[in-house]
Design a protein around this motif. Structure first.
Motif, PDB file in Angstrom:
ATOM      1  N   ASP A  76       0.689  -1.084   0.154  1.00 43.30           N
ATOM      2  CA  ASP A  76       0.030   0.047   0.090  1.00 43.30           C
ATOM      3  C   ASP A  76       0.713   1.194   0.126  1.00 43.30           C
ATOM      4  OD1 ASP A  76      -2.239  -1.502   0.148  1.00 43.30           O
ATOM      5  OD2 ASP A  76      -2.523  -1.314   2.393  1.00 43.30           O
ATOM      6  N   TRP A  77       0.485   2.348  -0.891  1.00 38.04           N
ATOM      7  CA  TRP A  77       1.201   3.345  -1.042  1.00 38.04           C
ATOM      8  C   TRP A  77       0.337   4.653  -0.971  1.00 38.04           C
ATOM      9  CZ3 TRP A  77       6.401   3.145  -2.180  1.00 38.04           C
ATOM     10  CH2 TRP A  77       7.232   1.877  -2.668  1.00 38.04           C
ATOM     11  N   VAL A  78       1.074   5.734  -0.356  1.00 36.93           N
ATOM     12  CA  VAL A  78       0.381   7.063  -0.328  1.00 36.93           C
ATOM     13  C   VAL A  78       1.260   8.015  -1.277  1.00 36.93           C
ATOM     14  CG1 VAL A  78      -0.932   6.832   1.715  1.00 36.93           C
ATOM     15  CG2 VAL A  78       1.260   7.928   1.993  1.00 36.93           C
ATOM     16  N   SER A  79       0.823   8.973  -1.747  1.00 40.11           N
ATOM     17  CA  SER A  79       1.681   9.968  -2.607  1.00 40.11           C
ATOM     18  C   SER A  79       1.459  11.583  -2.307  1.00 40.11           C
ATOM     19  CB  SER A  79       1.608   9.726  -4.164  1.00 40.11           C
ATOM     20  OG  SER A  79       0.455   9.950  -4.568  1.00 40.11           O
ATOM     21  N   LEU A  80       2.206  12.053  -2.682  1.00 38.66           N
ATOM     22  CA  LEU A  80       2.305  13.646  -2.552  1.00 38.66           C
ATOM     23  C   LEU A  80       2.974  14.259  -3.836  1.00 38.66           C
ATOM     24  CD1 LEU A  80       1.232  16.078  -0.814  1.00 38.66           C
ATOM     25  CD2 LEU A  80       3.258  16.326   0.191  1.00 38.66           C
ATOM     26  N   THR A  81       2.369  15.168  -4.463  1.00 39.75           N
ATOM     27  CA  THR A  81       2.696  15.814  -5.785  1.00 39.75           C
ATOM     28  C   THR A  81       2.823  17.052  -5.726  1.00 39.75           C
ATOM     29  OG1 THR A  81       1.917  13.980  -7.124  1.00 39.75           O
ATOM     30  CG2 THR A  81       2.430  15.973  -8.299  1.00 39.75           C
ATOM     31  N   LEU A  91       6.479  12.166  -4.420  1.00 38.82           N
ATOM     32  CA  LEU A  91       6.891  11.261  -3.393  1.00 38.82           C
ATOM     33  C   LEU A  91       5.886  10.313  -3.190  1.00 38.82           C
ATOM     34  CD1 LEU A  91       8.405  14.041  -1.085  1.00 38.82           C
ATOM     35  CD2 LEU A  91       9.717  12.554  -2.701  1.00 38.82           C
ATOM     36  N   TRP A  92       6.433   8.963  -3.035  1.00 34.40           N
ATOM     37  CA  TRP A  92       5.553   7.800  -2.575  1.00 34.40           C
ATOM     38  C   TRP A  92       6.038   7.061  -1.346  1.00 34.40           C
ATOM     39  CZ3 TRP A  92       1.093   6.273  -5.323  1.00 34.40           C
ATOM     40  CH2 TRP A  92       1.057   6.948  -6.826  1.00 34.40           C
ATOM     41  N   VAL A  93       5.320   6.688  -0.466  1.00 37.47           N
ATOM     42  CA  VAL A  93       5.804   6.242   0.772  1.00 37.47           C
ATOM     43  C   VAL A  93       4.940   4.888   0.740  1.00 37.47           C
ATOM     44  CG1 VAL A  93       6.033   6.328   3.044  1.00 37.47           C
ATOM     45  CG2 VAL A  93       6.686   8.156   1.613  1.00 37.47           C
ATOM     46  N   SER A  94       5.509   3.729   1.313  1.00 36.00           N
ATOM     47  CA  SER A  94       4.710   2.611   1.395  1.00 36.00           C
ATOM     48  C   SER A  94       4.253   2.387   3.040  1.00 36.00           C
ATOM     49  CB  SER A  94       5.476   1.315   1.093  1.00 36.00           C
ATOM     50  OG  SER A  94       6.297   1.006   2.011  1.00 36.00           O
ATOM     51  N   ARG A  95       3.064   1.724   3.256  1.00 36.23           N
ATOM     52  CA  ARG A  95       2.682   1.304   4.557  1.00 36.23           C
ATOM     53  C   ARG A  95       3.638   0.405   4.871  1.00 36.23           C
ATOM     54  NH1 ARG A  95      -2.765   1.390   6.426  1.00 36.23           N
ATOM     55  NH2 ARG A  95      -3.324   1.177   4.469  1.00 36.23           N
TER      56      ARG A  95
END
Length: 132
Positions: A76-81, A91-95
């Motif tokens: 699972d990943w979240v991102s901020l553009t 930037l993508w960061v995984s749980r």
């Protein structure tokens, strides 16, 4: 900025909060995303303590977050553009699963008809992106 007792040096100043920090795999180059006074995001790319390769600030309202977890290859990943001068820095960061594991992180830079992707050393990742 030194982070607690961990001796990690980020690009963020004393009046900024670290939203993300990570060192590129196999490099001393790091990326820091700082929340600055006035609700600005400060993006810094370069060796901490040295001259930045890329540095800019944008209003937090100009950033686009992908706060719904997205599943890629079983993670699972979240991102901020962050858009800046015709480029998009995501930037993508995984749980971290299991919870004791280190998060994975990546950065994608897109411009015109080009793009570049970078991975961060998991042990260097500091993230205040949402993990819920």
């Amino acid at each position: 900025m030194e982070m607690g007792n961990s001796s990690v040096t980020t690009h963020c100043g004393p009046h900024e909060s670290v939203i993300f920090h990570g060192r590129l795999v196999g490099s001393e180059v790091a990326v820091s995303l700082c929340l600055q006074p006035g609700l600005q995001y400060g993006f810094h790319y370069g060796v901490p303590g040295g001259a930045p390769i890329v540095a800019f600030s944008i209003p937090s309202t100009a950033a686009r977050g992908g706060w719904d977890w997205e599943d890629f290859d079983g993670m699972d990943w979240v991102s901020l553009t962050l858009p800046q001068d015709g480029m998009r820095y995501t930037l993508w960061v995984s749980r971290p699963i299991p919870e004791t594991a280190l998060p994975q992180a990546q950065m994608q830079i897109i411009w015109g008809d080009g793009e570049a992707s970078y991975r961060f050393e998991p042990s260097s990742v500091i993230s205040d992106l949402p993990f819920d």
